[in-house]
Design a protein around this motif. Structure first.
Motif, PDB file in Angstrom:
ATOM      1  N   SER A  88      -4.293   0.579   8.122  1.00  0.00           N
ATOM      2  CA  SER A  88      -3.979   0.454   6.706  1.00  0.00           C
ATOM      3  C   SER A  88      -3.979   1.818   6.041  1.00  0.00           C
ATOM      4  N   HIS A  89      -3.186   1.921   4.991  1.00  0.00           N
ATOM      5  CA  HIS A  89      -3.035   3.187   4.295  1.00  0.00           C
ATOM      6  C   HIS A  89      -3.964   3.276   3.100  1.00  0.00           C
ATOM      7  N   ILE A  90      -4.903   2.398   3.043  1.00  0.00           N
ATOM      8  CA  ILE A  90      -5.728   2.305   1.845  1.00  0.00           C
ATOM      9  C   ILE A  90      -6.574   3.570   1.694  1.00  0.00           C
ATOM     10  N   ASN A  91      -6.748   3.992   0.475  1.00  0.00           N
ATOM     11  CA  ASN A  91      -7.545   5.180   0.196  1.00  0.00           C
ATOM     12  C   ASN A  91      -9.014   4.870   0.480  1.00  0.00           C
ATOM     13  N   LYS A  92      -9.591   5.595   1.405  1.00  0.00           N
ATOM     14  CA  LYS A  92     -10.939   5.244   1.870  1.00  0.00           C
ATOM     15  C   LYS A  92     -11.999   5.452   0.800  1.00  0.00           C
ATOM     16  N   SER A 118       2.058   6.727   1.137  1.00  0.00           N
ATOM     17  CA  SER A 118       1.142   5.599   1.276  1.00  0.00           C
ATOM     18  C   SER A 118       0.074   5.665   0.198  1.00  0.00           C
ATOM     19  N   LEU A 144      -4.540  11.031  -0.925  1.00  0.00           N
ATOM     20  CA  LEU A 144      -4.339   9.873  -0.050  1.00  0.00           C
ATOM     21  C   LEU A 144      -5.656   9.288   0.415  1.00  0.00           C
ATOM     22  N   GLY A 145      -6.703  10.049   0.276  1.00  0.00           N
ATOM     23  CA  GLY A 145      -8.005   9.545   0.699  1.00  0.00           C
ATOM     24  C   GLY A 145      -8.158   9.460   2.198  1.00  0.00           C
ATOM     25  N   ASP A 196       0.811  -1.216   0.000  1.00  0.00           N
ATOM     26  CA  ASP A 196       0.000   0.000   0.000  1.00  0.00           C
ATOM     27  C   ASP A 196       0.845   1.267   0.000  1.00  0.00           C
TER      28      ASP A 196
END
Lengths: 400, 958
Positions: free
Chosen positions: B884-888, A75, A133-134, A56
């Motif tokens: 987690s670094h995931i884009n929401k 990230s 990055l969201g 990620d």
């Protein structure tokens, strides 16, 4: 881990600066040195290290002008976005110190460069905020290379005022800004490169925290990387600035006088700008309740408007639209340099998510991304987008 | 001495043998079979013979492959069809049309399992350790003084085979000290049959008189010299008095059913230059030879590079290649070799930085972008470098994962794979064949989307054909062939079968494997180019055998404590696993065998067991006999369920649906045109069925179990018949009524019962069975079974085929016109990919179509990457979500579509056709298990992906 940007000299690996956003500790120096070391080792083997991905996050290395190495660790999995970020960061360096200074890094005093670069840290932090990055912690949604515009009701009169002001300061490049968003600008301002426009807007915004006028030398990264201009900006009312690129004269005090002379009659107009609502145009909102937010991009000029319905949470809508733009919609726009290579081109794209739907339509250099409620059928969604685009383009008041 | 002989023998071109083979048939067969049946049989018992890269020696017929088993018990035997032999398909159709042929072929199949199998085992020489143990080494035997008697010689006198008398001029070559008399005098390399005394012609000394003599064949029994009966013990004393250049008279008896040609090759690595006895087409040779010369000659072009590193035990002052366990291509031309330090450092660094190990690195090397994929295994690291112009980054990591999966399947772990020097030639061969496949592709022009996933490309045949395949596979898997040979009768079985699957032209048609193993098997076949080979060429015979480590058995590794939860009462057996692939024509049958639990524990490196190979071949043959390949061929070329179209000319996107007002595509098969055709068919079918049923009942009566079975069958049949009479069956059901009868289980059980009763009278009924040898009894009865069953088999083939011709297309899309260009369904839980056959892409020359497909594939890959976010996020545990670094914004996407327009950029408006607008849409379905569907269709009516998914699933179920 957010975003980390590190700049080092290419030859010696001396650190120039390191910036980061996101909730993480600064990277330890040993880690930075190792990342740079790997890059140097690969260079010595005649191989350019470009990027490394993990599940990620991504690390990207890039050399500029044979003198500076930028390393970005973020990230996000989008290497393209990070590459754009690095170009932007390098342009900031050039904007601040000029290309000559960067090129002659080996011979110059590095400590002096470090000191000079410190002045553009606020600008860099603004740029880092624009990385998608969201994580929804950054308040205003911003785009890296596109400049936001504000739709106001009487832009023609404002344009006239701006034209008079530009003549007074003997400049082709002038614009009226509301918190880094362009309200109106002269033709010359629109002829600047999109990234220069963006940087200038951010520069005014970042240095305007505790003053009423600015006068800084700037190098234009594309148009004039070696010869500096003067960026002169004067605050009209809170949040509304008028800026111009000009030569050695007139002096700042003279500019302030011109300002007072030109803008005092139009102060009511300026006040209306300050309170300009960033909501959907009235007609649209009444017709289509399904629209939560929209993003309209002019691809050549790289300007955009980001609007939302009154009920929606702006932060979230903006974030979703931004991610959608980066991940899907921007792929519809044919790349500028090799337009002929592709035999098929994209026209529309859409996402269906659990919570909402997104649809983008690319037509004649305009890209419209609309955020809908999830209940809307796909076919209706396409119809509404098309109608919305037509409404926006044909609206005389908007002056798109 | 033997080695000397063997090496020499390599050099002999054996064209004679090839020319001779069609007329070499079992004498018994010649009496009642025609050429068609011979041809159908030639797939396995043909006599071509020779050397391929992984062989040592070979002794013809079934021994073709058996003698090529290497010292590790592995086998890769491929024999292509001769260009002159008519194509596979016609011969199959002949079989279908000719019942007698089928009957005969069936007999022969049965016989093969008896005598030939035994014979081959007799003459098997160094094929496996097991057989080595069985008999003492030849050399020692020959040196022994003649002490034995010839009492056993007459033991198999009754065996068939003509006796020939051959006059031979004795050579006077001095062949060196180590040559036996037999070799130096007769020019014959002698071996023994299993009784240890009878002399078998095992090979020829190069350029010897005997070799040129057409009547002496390998596998013959050398009975006497100058009228004096000889055994291995007495031959030396018999030959010693013979002077050079005298003429002697040899008496040989033909034992084998067909000609056996030996070709003794030396070993695995240095036989590239040997003559080709097994005919292998150019493609086969290209794919399966060692490519060392290729690599060295094209070192610049070969940009695929593989390095396997260990980072343990490194010292500051080690040698230059310290830590490199394996390296391909050699380090002088390997791009990664010099850079390996950087990758090891990155591998360590990034774990500190982002808490997950690196997956890939991109570098610019010699001006071209190269992707390096990391695969860590404990303290070791595999790096695979692929140039960007061959593979984009996501594709490169898919390819790498596939290769690693294949390697782990073959060698258990990467460390075992690369650590063992014995694996090097095989690895080199594998990598160069992968590179060959890659080299032909180009990521910019031809994306590989659906072919790169860890799954098998599944083509779903209609229900009745599926039943046939399932039935054949199940029966094979029942592993109930102990009674075939008396060796195994009553003894513990060698292997139990985990599962098997059937590929035709590289498409999976039926699988009984656990999905994890299916994926492994598919990866193996793909990376070994077996799938692409069978797609392009019909093979005469293919046998692959090797030890494998299936994922379903945790690759044979002791399960970690976390996986052995108390809930799982079932413990995986600690055993060994083997994979057997047999191929014929365009078909492959893959079987996973397990040696654990109830089976005999496998010791050493067992080679392929003859019975299992033959049973697998018989299963494949059965599938051929019922016309399945022909059927599948038609099915694939039709590709009507669901129907896809090619946009050859956009205006021709035709009103295919307009003729039917039936709006329900899934019921399209029941439409009127089918009915009239089927009624005539089915009435004749039912008549025949009644016959069969009565036969079955009658014959089954002596044995209790068989009675039960056949009566059950007849009941079922009656049901089917009634249903058939009362209501006209749909096109798809046309073959169903036969399904319960067939299956080789029926014959098997009958064969078993017959051999149990062992009634003499039944045997004597058979006019063409001349000698009442007990060996033959079961198989004669068996043969009759095949014969009777041939009736329904032929019918089955016909019904299946007529089905194809009259199958009405099914449509995935809504709307009046079918505008579907392409579809892909990915189901990683099942390990299956559904998509139209690739044949249509090869045949279609339309540039437009290729453009659209390429755009579809590259776009679908983007969509897949995007949807992967959702899949990954849903797999996260609650506490991990925050970390987690995931884009929401990406975590809940379930559908993504893009609309494209072709050809509008060209300025030449006159020549270019009107632009075609088409959608590429991907949709993720999360429940019950993740499944992705991608479609590409011309823009017309709005489509609903959920509906499309339902229709696709319906049409995939047969």
């Amino acid at each position: 881990m957010g975003v980390h940007v590190m700049a080092l000299t290419l030859s010696g690996g001396l650190p120039l600066f390191s910036r980061q956003i996101g909730n993480s500790q600064p990277l330890p120096f040993s880690l930075i040195a190792s990342l740079n070391g790997v890059h140097m080792f690969c260079n010595s083997q005649q191989s350019g290290l470009r990027s490394t991905c993990t599940q990620d996050s991504t690390v990207v290395w890039k050399d500029y002008e044979d003198s500076i190495t930028l390393i970005v660790a973020a990230s996000t999995t989008s290497e393209a976005a990070l590459s754009e970020l690095m170009n932007c960061i390098f342009n900031t360096i050039v904007l601040t110190v000029g290309l000559e200074e960067v090129r002659g890094l080996q011979t110059r005093n590095i400590e002096r460069l470090k000191r000079e670069l410190r002045s553009c840290f606020p600008l860099m932090d603004k740029i880092l905020d624009a990385v998608d990055l969201g994580d929804r912690n950054v308040v205003p949604t911003d785009f890296m290379s596109m400049v936001e515009t504000v739709i106001c009701s009487d832009s023609l009169s404002l344009k006239n005022c701006l034209g008079v002001f530009a003549e007074c300061v003997e400049s082709l490049f002038a614009c009226l800004m509301l918190n880094s968003c362009i309200v109106v600008a002269t033709g010359g301002w629109w002829e600047l490169m999109p990234e220069e426009r963006k940087l200038l807007a951010l520069l005014v915004d970042s240095s305007s925290t505790d003053c009423t006028s600015i006068d800084v030398p700037v190098f234009l990264p594309c148009k004039s990387p070696t010869v500096p201009f003067r960026l002169v900006a004067v605050c009209l009312i809170s949040g509304v600035w008028v800026a111009a690129l000009c030569g050695p004269s007139p002096a700042l005090s003279a500019v302030e006088q011109f300002c007072a002379k030109v803008w005092r009659p139009a102060i009511d107009l300026v006040r209306s700008v300050q309170s300009a609502p960033r909501f959907l145009p009235q007609g649209l909102q009444q017709n289509h309740h399904c629209i939560i937010g929209l993003l309209l991009v002019q691809c050549t000029l790289q300007k955009y408007i980001l609007n939302r319905s009154q009920s929606a949470n702006r932060k979230e809508a903006g974030d979703v639209l931004r991610t959608f733009y980066h991940q899907a919609a921007s792929l519809l726009v044919p790349p500028k340099n090799n337009a002929a290579s592709s035999d098929t081109r994209g026209l529309e794209t859409y996402w269906c998510s659990e919570y909402h739907k997104l649809h983008a339509l690319y037509e004649k250099d305009n890209l419209l991304c609309v955020l809908y409620t999830s209940a809307l059928p796909n076919s209706t969604m396409r119809l509404v987008t098309r109608q919305t685009l037509q409404t926006l383009l044909s609206d005389k008041q908007l002056c798109w | 001495m033997e080695d000397y002989g063997e090496n020499q023998a390599l050099l002999i071109p054996d064209s004679n043998e090839r020319l001779r083979y069609p007329r070499i048939q079992n004498t018994r067969d010649l009496s009642d079979s025609d050429d068609e049946s011979c041809q159908s049989d030639e797939w396995w018992d043909g006599t071509g013979s020779s050397s391929c890269s992984s062989c040592e020696s070979e002794l013809g017929s079934e021994a073709d492959w058996e003698s090529k088993v290497d010292e590790r018990g592995e086998l890769l035997y491929i024999e292509s069809t001769f260009p002159s032999v008519p194509d596979n398909v016609p011969s199959t159709s002949n079989n279908i049309n000719n019942r007698d042929t089928d009957a005969n072929a069936a007999t022969e199949g049965a016989k093969k399992t008896s005598t030939r199998g035994k014979l081959v085992r007799l003459i098997r020489r160094r094929s496996s350790r097991r057989s080595m143990k069985r008999k003492p080494p030849d050399n020692n035997d020959k040196e022994k003084p003649a002490t034995g008697t010839s009492a056993k010689v007459t033991f198999r006198d009754s065996q068939e085979g003509e006796v020939r008398t051959v006059k031979l001029r004795v050579s006077n070559d001095n062949m060196g000290r180590r040559a036996t008399l037999c070799e130096s005098v007769l020019g014959i390399i002698a071996s023994t049959f299993t009784d240890g005394s009878r002399i078998m012609v095992a090979g020829f000394v190069p350029n010897s008189e005997a070799m040129k003599h057409r009547s002496i064949k390998i596998g013959d029994w050398l009975r006497s010299i100058n009228g004096q009966e000889v055994t291995i013990q007495t031959i030396d004393s018999c030959l010693r008095p013979i002077r050079p250049s005298n003429e002697i008279e040899l008496k040989l008896q033909k034992v084998a059913a067909c000609d056996i040609t030996a070709h003794v090759t030396s070993s695995f690595t240095d036989d590239n230059s040997t003559s080709e006895d097994v005919y292998q087409s150019d493609l086969v040779q290209r794919l399966f030879r060692c490519h060392n010369q290729l690599v060295s000659s094209k070192e610049d072009a070969c940009a695929l590079s593989i390095v396997y590193l260990t980072h343990e035990g490194l010292t500051e002052d080690g040698p230059a290649d310290q830590g490199v366990v394996y390296c391909w291509p050699p380090q002088q031309v390997n791009d990664l070799f010099d850079l390996r330090g950087a990758f090891i450092t990155l591998h360590h660094l990034l774990i500190d930085l982002s808490h997950s190990p690196p997956i890939s690195t991109s570098i610019v090397r010699k001006g071209s972008l190269t992707h390096i994929i990391y695969t860590p295994e404990e303290s070791e690291l595999l790096l695979l470098g692929i140039p960007h112009e061959k593979c984009s980054l996501p594709e490169a990591s898919q390819l790498s994962a596939d290769i690693v999966r294949c390697l782990k399947f073959k060698y258990q772990t990467l460390s075992r794979c690369f650590g063992n020097k014995d694996h090097r030639p095989a690895l080199e061969q594998l990598f160069s064949s992968i590179w060959l496949q890659l080299d032909n592709s180009d990521s910019s022009t031809c994306s590989q989307f659906e072919h790169r996933f860890p799954a098998a490309h599944y083509v779903s045949l209609p229900r009745d054909a599926q039943i046939q395949i399932d039935d054949a596979l199940s029966e094979f898997e029942a592993n109930d062939f102990g009674s075939y040979t008396e060796d195994h009768h009553g003894s513990q079985r060698l292997y139990s079968i985990i599962g098997s699957c059937f590929f035709y032209k590289g498409y999976l048609m039926g699988s009984h494997l656990p999905s994890a193993d299916l994926v492994d098997v598919a990866a193996f076949c793909r990376q070994m180019s077996l799938l692409s080979l069978t797609r392009l060429e019909a093979l005469r015979s293919l046998v692959v055998w090797r030890e494998v480590y299936p994922l379903s058995c945790n690759r044979g590794l002791p399960s970690s404590p976390s996986t052995t939860a108390p809930a799982s009462a079932y413990h995986l057996p600690q055993g060994r696993w083997f994979m057997l692939i047999v191929g014929q024509g365009n078909s492959l049958l893959v079987t996973l065998l397990e040696s654990a639990g109830c089976t005999i524990k496998a010791v050493g490196n067992p080679g392929p067991d003859l019975d299992y190979v033959q049973q697998a071949q018989a299963t494949l043959k059965h599938l051929h006999k019922i016309g399945l390949p022909l059927f599948a061929e038609k099915w694939i070329s039709n590709c009507v369920r669901p129907q896809v179209i090619a946009p050859d000319s956009p205006t021709k996107v035709s009103p295919k649906r307009s003729s039917y007002d039936n709006s329900q595509p899934s019921k399209a098969a029941d439409s009127p045109p089918n009915k009239s055709l089927n009624t005539s068919n089915s009435s004749s079918n039912s008549k025949k069925l009644q016959e069969i049923t009565s036969i079955l009942k009658h014959r089954g009566s002596p044995n209790e179990s068989t009675t039960a079975f056949s009566s059950g069958v007849s009941q079922q049949q009656q049901q089917y018949e009634t249903s058939e009479e009362s209501s006209v069956l749909s096109g798809g059901g046309g073959g169903d009524e036969v399904a319960p009868v067939v299956g080789r289980r029926a014959e098997r059980e009958r064969a078993a019962s017959a051999s149990d009763t062992n009634s003499q009278s039944r045997r004597s009924d058979d006019s063409d069975l001349s000698d009442p040898d007990s060996d033959w009894a079961p198989y004669m009865d068996h043969r009759r079974m095949y014969g009777s069953r041939a009736i329904d088999l032929v019918d089955l083939g016909k019904t299946l085929l007529s089905d194809v011709n009259y199958t009405l297309p099914s449509f995935l899309l809504a709307g009046m016109q079918n505008t579907l260009f392409h579809y892909v369904q990915l189901d990683f839980t099942e390990g299956l990919v559904l998509s139209p056959p690739v044949e249509r892409e090869m045949t279609s020359s339309s540039l437009l179509f290729r453009q659209i497909l390429n755009r579809f594939r590259s776009c679908a890959l983007q969509i897949h990457t995007l949807l992967q976010n959702t899949v990954n996020f849903k797999r996260l545990k609650v506490q991990e979500i925050h970390e987690s670094h995931i884009n929401k914004s990406l975590v809940a996407i379930k559908e993504h579509g893009v609309l494209f327009e072709t050809g509008s950029l060209e300025t030449d408006a006159k020549k270019t056709p009107a632009p075609v607008c088409f959608w590429v849409v991907g949709r993720l379905f999360f429940a019950p298990h993740p499944k992705e569907i991608y479609v590409c269709y011309q823009e017309s009516a709005p489509q609903n992906m959920v509906e499309i998914a339902f229709r696709l699933a319906l049409s995939a179920s047969g």
